[in-house]
Scaffold this active site. Structure first.
Site, PDB file in Angstrom:
ATOM      1  CE1 TYR A 125     -60.507  65.285 -24.443  1.00  0.00           C
ATOM      2  CE2 TYR A 125     -58.558  64.047 -23.857  1.00  0.00           C
ATOM      3  CZ  TYR A 125     -59.162  65.240 -24.162  1.00  0.00           C
ATOM      4  OH  TYR A 125     -58.423  66.389 -24.185  1.00  0.00           O
ATOM      5  CE  LYS A 192     -74.552  74.094 -26.610  1.00  0.00           C
ATOM      6  NZ  LYS A 192     -74.496  75.563 -26.463  1.00  0.00           N
ATOM      7  CG  ASP A 226     -73.060  77.897 -24.548  1.00  0.00           C
ATOM      8  OD1 ASP A 226     -73.462  77.170 -23.624  1.00  0.00           O
ATOM      9  OD2 ASP A 226     -73.779  78.212 -25.508  1.00  0.00           O
ATOM     10  CG  ASP A 250     -58.718  68.816 -22.472  1.00  0.00           C
ATOM     11  OD1 ASP A 250     -57.745  69.009 -21.721  1.00  0.00           O
ATOM     12  OD2 ASP A 250     -58.625  68.730 -23.702  1.00  0.00           O
TER      13      ASP A 250
END
Ligand code: NAD
Length: 363
Positions: A125, A192, A226, A250
């Site tokens: 972002y 991640k 995930d 988000d």
């Protein structure tokens, strides 16, 4: 009760309707708020030459607290998000999004009570981007090849994902302090790090370091993003406070909102060291804008968070009690909730739903 001046940025799309509803409810709850209206969004381009006028930023700085409706960001144009610009300009490094089940709101679970703490200033972002075919993109591609960092196709557009020690420490510390202040037991860091070792890996390392400072007071664990998503869908009750880098936060916010009744009821806040801007998770919903169909609950619950922030705890609690009462009664709910619950009762308009809340507050 003290009087407070708050900057109100109605935004555009359904923001105009949800902001008006929010004002009525705040007035009915007994809080003494003077609203200073400030504009932002595409409609300011014609009058002010910018979607985010300086006068709007000055108004937030003057009052230190603002509440805003959503603002449309046209896709695929040079128009940069006003929301991202506001967060950057005002140093709003925390995005706080409580996710709580409401009775009768059509959520998949009735026992969700978690808080999303999303880093708000960097990650993908950050707005550091190189257009496909540009000189900058070419130089970056060459640099990656020279450094042996990897091969990038020459016709690629590139968005850079910076994650710093400073911002990661700030956001993880905020999550732990929030947990302590609100009697929450556990902080989970989502990441991640197995794939993005230098960005998410850094975030995870910092999270572990900060967690040590709170050992014995707040528990800590981490989850690969995930797996987190899968765990959320199967059993969201296992999460308490969850801290994320910007982009995952988000996406997870909408996922979490979807489990408890959708975007129409998901509130939020952007908080910095000096200023705070409260806003619903949802966007400007152009598909229903101007039709009196929007669910204003999310902006109204954002106003309750704002009242907490202003120290008006009783007024905030009154709003939450009224919202719970109207949902539990199930007589006057907007179309988004009727669709989720599969109810054949008619959908209430934004105005009718707000009338019901105002009536509940008057009891
Ligand atoms: P959206 O949240 O506006 O809408 C997604 C879906 O949810 C739509 O079907 C919409 O009708 C429904 N919905 C959303 N809020 C609702 C409400 N209060 N009541 C009833 N239904 C509601 O997301 P989008 O369509 O992806 O985005 C539209 C615009 O909003 C885009 O320009 C986007 O950039 C902008 N946006 C702004 C903000 C913000 O200002 N903070 C946040 C997200 C998106």
């Amino acid at each position: 009760m003290a009087r407070h001046t708050v900057t109100l940025i109605p935004g555009d799309g359904i923001g105009v309707e949800t902001s008006a509803a929010m004002q009525r409810v705040v007035e009915a709850c007994g809080a003494e708020i003077d609203w200073e209206i400030a504009e932002a969004g595409a409609h300011c381009l014609e009058t002010e030459g910018t979607p985010l006028p300086d006068s709007t930023i000055e108004a937030v700085k003057r009052n230190k607290v603002a509440i805003k409706g959503p603002i449309t960001t046209p896709v695929g144009t040079g128009f940069r998000s006003v929301n991202v610009a506001l967060r950057k300009t005002l140093g709003l490094y925390v995005c706080l999004r409580p996710v709580v089940s409401l009775p009768g709101a059509g959520g998949r679970y009735d026992n969700v009570d978690l808080v999303i703490v999303r880093e708000n200033s960097e990650d993908l972002y950050a707005g550091v981007e190189f257009k496909e075919g540009s000189e900058g993109a070419r130089k970056l591609i060459d640099l990656c090849t020279e450094e042996g960092a990897g091969t990038i196709r020459p016709d690629s557009g590139i968005s850079v994902k910076p994650i710093s020690v400073t911002a990661s420490q700030d956001i993880v510390r905020y999550a732990f302090e929030y947990a302590l202040k609100h009697g929450r037991k556990k902080v989970t860091a989502a990441h991640k790090a197995n794939i993005m070792k230098y960005s998410d890996g850094l975030f995870l390392r910092v999270a572990h370091e900060v967690a040590k400072e709170y050992e014995g007071r707040v528990d800590f664990d981490d989850r690969i993003i995930d797996a987190f998503c899968m765990n959320m869908v199967t059993d969201p009750s296992q999460f308490d406070v969850v801290v994320f880098p910007n982009l995952y936060g988000d996406i997870a916010s909408d996922l979490a909102a979807g489990l408890v009744g959708g975007l129409g009821i998901a509130p939020g806040a952007n908080i910095g060291k000096e200023y705070a801007v409260f806003e619903a998770v949802h966007g400007s919903a152009p598909n229903i804008a101007g039709q009196n169909k929007a669910n204003p609950t999310a902006e109204i619950l954002s106003a309750a968070m704002m009242l907490d922030h202003l120290g008006e705890l009783e007024a905030a609690a009154r709003i939450r009690r009224a919202v719970t009462e109207v949902y539990a009664a199930g007589e006057c709910l907007t179309g988004d909730i009727r669709n989720l619950t599969g109810s054949d009762k008619p959908a209430a308009s934004c105005t009718e739903f707000t009338d019901a809340l105002v009536a509940a507050l008057a009891k």
